[in-house]
Write an enzyme that holds these catalytic residues in place. Structure first.
Site, short mmCIF file in Angstrom:
data_model
loop_
_atom_site.label_atom_id
_atom_site.label_comp_id
_atom_site.label_asym_id
_atom_site.label_seq_id
_atom_site.Cartn_x
_atom_site.Cartn_y
_atom_site.Cartn_z
N TYR A 158 0.84 -1.21 0.00
CA TYR A 158 0.00 0.00 0.00
C TYR A 158 0.88 1.26 0.00
O TYR A 158 0.65 2.20 -0.77
CB TYR A 158 -0.91 -0.05 1.23
CG TYR A 158 -1.87 1.12 1.36
CD1 TYR A 158 -3.05 1.15 0.63
CD2 TYR A 158 -1.60 2.17 2.25
CE1 TYR A 158 -3.94 2.21 0.77
CE2 TYR A 158 -2.49 3.22 2.40
CZ TYR A 158 -3.66 3.23 1.66
OH TYR A 158 -4.54 4.29 1.80
N LYS B 294 1.03 4.15 -2.84
CA LYS B 294 0.70 5.56 -2.58
C LYS B 294 1.92 6.46 -2.81
O LYS B 294 1.80 7.59 -3.28
CB LYS B 294 0.17 5.72 -1.15
CG LYS B 294 -1.18 5.01 -0.93
CD LYS B 294 -2.28 5.60 -1.79
CE LYS B 294 -3.63 4.99 -1.55
NZ LYS B 294 -4.70 5.59 -2.34
N1 NAD Z 1 -9.98 5.93 5.12
C1 NAD Z 1 -8.80 6.43 5.40
O1 NAD Z 1 -8.46 6.71 6.56
C2 NAD Z 1 -7.80 6.69 4.28
C3 NAD Z 1 -6.53 7.18 4.62
C4 NAD Z 1 -5.62 7.44 3.62
C5 NAD Z 1 -5.95 7.21 2.29
N2 NAD Z 1 -7.18 6.72 1.98
C6 NAD Z 1 -7.47 6.49 0.56
O2 NAD Z 1 -8.73 7.03 0.22
C7 NAD Z 1 -9.29 6.30 -0.86
C8 NAD Z 1 -10.72 5.92 -0.52
O3 NAD Z 1 -10.70 5.09 0.62
P1 NAD Z 1 -11.96 4.86 1.55
O4 NAD Z 1 -11.44 4.90 2.93
O5 NAD Z 1 -13.05 5.74 1.14
O6 NAD Z 1 -12.26 3.33 1.21
P2 NAD Z 1 -13.57 2.54 0.76
O7 NAD Z 1 -13.19 1.12 0.80
O8 NAD Z 1 -14.74 3.01 1.53
O9 NAD Z 1 -13.76 3.00 -0.78
C9 NAD Z 1 -12.94 2.54 -1.81
C10 NAD Z 1 -13.77 2.42 -3.07
O10 NAD Z 1 -12.91 2.01 -4.15
C11 NAD Z 1 -13.60 1.05 -4.93
N3 NAD Z 1 -12.68 0.18 -5.66
C12 NAD Z 1 -11.84 -0.74 -5.14
N4 NAD Z 1 -11.19 -1.39 -6.13
C13 NAD Z 1 -11.62 -0.84 -7.30
C14 NAD Z 1 -11.31 -1.10 -8.66
N5 NAD Z 1 -10.44 -2.05 -9.03
N6 NAD Z 1 -11.93 -0.36 -9.61
C15 NAD Z 1 -12.85 0.60 -9.27
N7 NAD Z 1 -13.18 0.86 -7.98
C16 NAD Z 1 -12.57 0.16 -7.01
C17 NAD Z 1 -14.41 0.26 -3.89
O11 NAD Z 1 -15.47 -0.50 -4.48
C18 NAD Z 1 -14.89 1.36 -2.97
O12 NAD Z 1 -16.13 1.88 -3.37
C19 NAD Z 1 -8.37 5.10 -1.10
O13 NAD Z 1 -7.51 5.38 -2.19
C20 NAD Z 1 -7.58 5.03 0.19
O14 NAD Z 1 -6.31 4.44 0.00
C21 NAD Z 1 -8.12 6.45 2.94
#
Ligand code: NAD
Length: 248
Positions: free
Chosen positions: A152, A156
């Site tokens: 991951y 990133k």
């Molecule tokens: N939640 C946190 O604290 C956090 C922190 C840092 C970064 N992020 C980043 O934010 C982004 C969103 O994360 P989130 O927390 O909302 O997660 P989440 O799991 O709620 O949402 C992720 C979405 O991506 C979609 N997805 C996954 N694989 C896919 C693919 N191959 N093609 C199309 N869609 C796909 C999923 O179906 C889901 O709807 C991610 O990139 C994550 O790495 C989140």
């Protein structure tokens, strides 16, 4: 505020968490959205929450170059232009680094890094026409050290690095390309993560919020909306941490 009135915006990962909040925020600000996710049911739920009935949902696996190419062909035929691309879709799992399986390594890199790159690659010709913006969702894992996230963090780190390449390469032609680096946001991804057995719990402090409070995905959506808007016209090539000071 109606910063996205008459703007065509693509949001990936719109079926859940930060992507859904971003879609709702941009919808409230007048955008016509093309929402992308691999999860059809979740995407439909987001669609049902939107005000703008000209927005559309597209079930696309962003790891598939062929499907992304087709998606952008359709977008060009239907809408003729694109004003902003927001790449939110991503996956996460925690493993001891010496136990990471190649399949999991490849899956995380394919979706998070290569998928984000494919989206940018096909969007760039359209965005050069509109002098638009790209916002890529990276992570504090790209900047600070998080245990158990070798794949991951690599994905990133790659997003943050290649986004700066795009910012320099296309900035003088009118594009803005920036990353948001969130931490500690309450979403399905963060609420019940797969963890390796027998972890050293002292390392958890490095990924916990300073004040012990997880924030809402709306708090990332507002930052993404800012960076995608004309308000951020003089911002290009940054990693904007939205982490409550975790890495400070
Ligand atoms: N939640 C946190 O604290 C956090 C922190 C840092 C970064 N992020 C980043 O934010 C982004 C969103 O994360 P989130 O927390 O909302 O997660 P989440 O799991 O709620 O949402 C992720 C979405 O991506 C979609 N997805 C996954 N694989 C896919 C693919 N191959 N093609 C199309 N869609 C796909 C999923 O179906 C889901 O709807 C991610 O990139 C994550 O790495 C989140």
């Amino acid at each position: 505020m109606q910063r996205f009135k008459n703007k065509i915006v693509v949001v990936t990962g719109a079926g859940s968490g930060i992507g859904r909040s971003t879609a709702l925020r941009l919808d409230a600000e007048g955008a016509k959205l093309l929402m992308v996710d691999i999860n059809e049911d979740q995407l439909e739920s987001t669609q049902s929450m939107l005000k703008n009935n000209e927005s559309s949902s597209h079930v696309v696996d962003i790891a598939s170059q062929e499907k992304i190419e087709r998606f952008f062909q359709d977008l060009l035929n239907t809408h003729k232009k694109l004003d902003a691309l927001i790449n939110v879709a991503g996956v996460l799992r925690f493993d001891n680094s010496h136990e990471v399986e190649l399949d999991n390594w490849n899956k995380i890199l394919d979706i998070n890094l290569t998928g984000t790159f494919f989206m940018c690659r096909y969007a760039l010709p359209l965005l050069l026409e509109s002098k638009g913006a790209i916002v890529n969702v990276s992570s504090t894992a790209a900047i600070g050290a998080h245990a158990w996230t070798a794949a991951y963090s690599a994905s990133k780190g790659g997003i943050s690095a290649f986004s700066k390449t795009l910012a320099v390469e296309y900035g003088m032609r009118g594009l803005n390309i920036n990353c948001v680096c969130p931490a500690s946001i309450e979403t399905p991804m963060s609420s019940n993560p797969h963890m390796p057995k027998d972890i050293d719990t002292r390392l958890l402090k490095k990924i916990m919020p300073l004040d012990g409070v997880n924030r809402s995905p709306d708090d990332i959506a507002s930052t993404i909306a800012f960076l995608a808007s004309e308000d951020a016209i003089h911002i290009n090539g940054i990693d904007l941490r939205v982490d409550g000071g975790l890495l400070t």
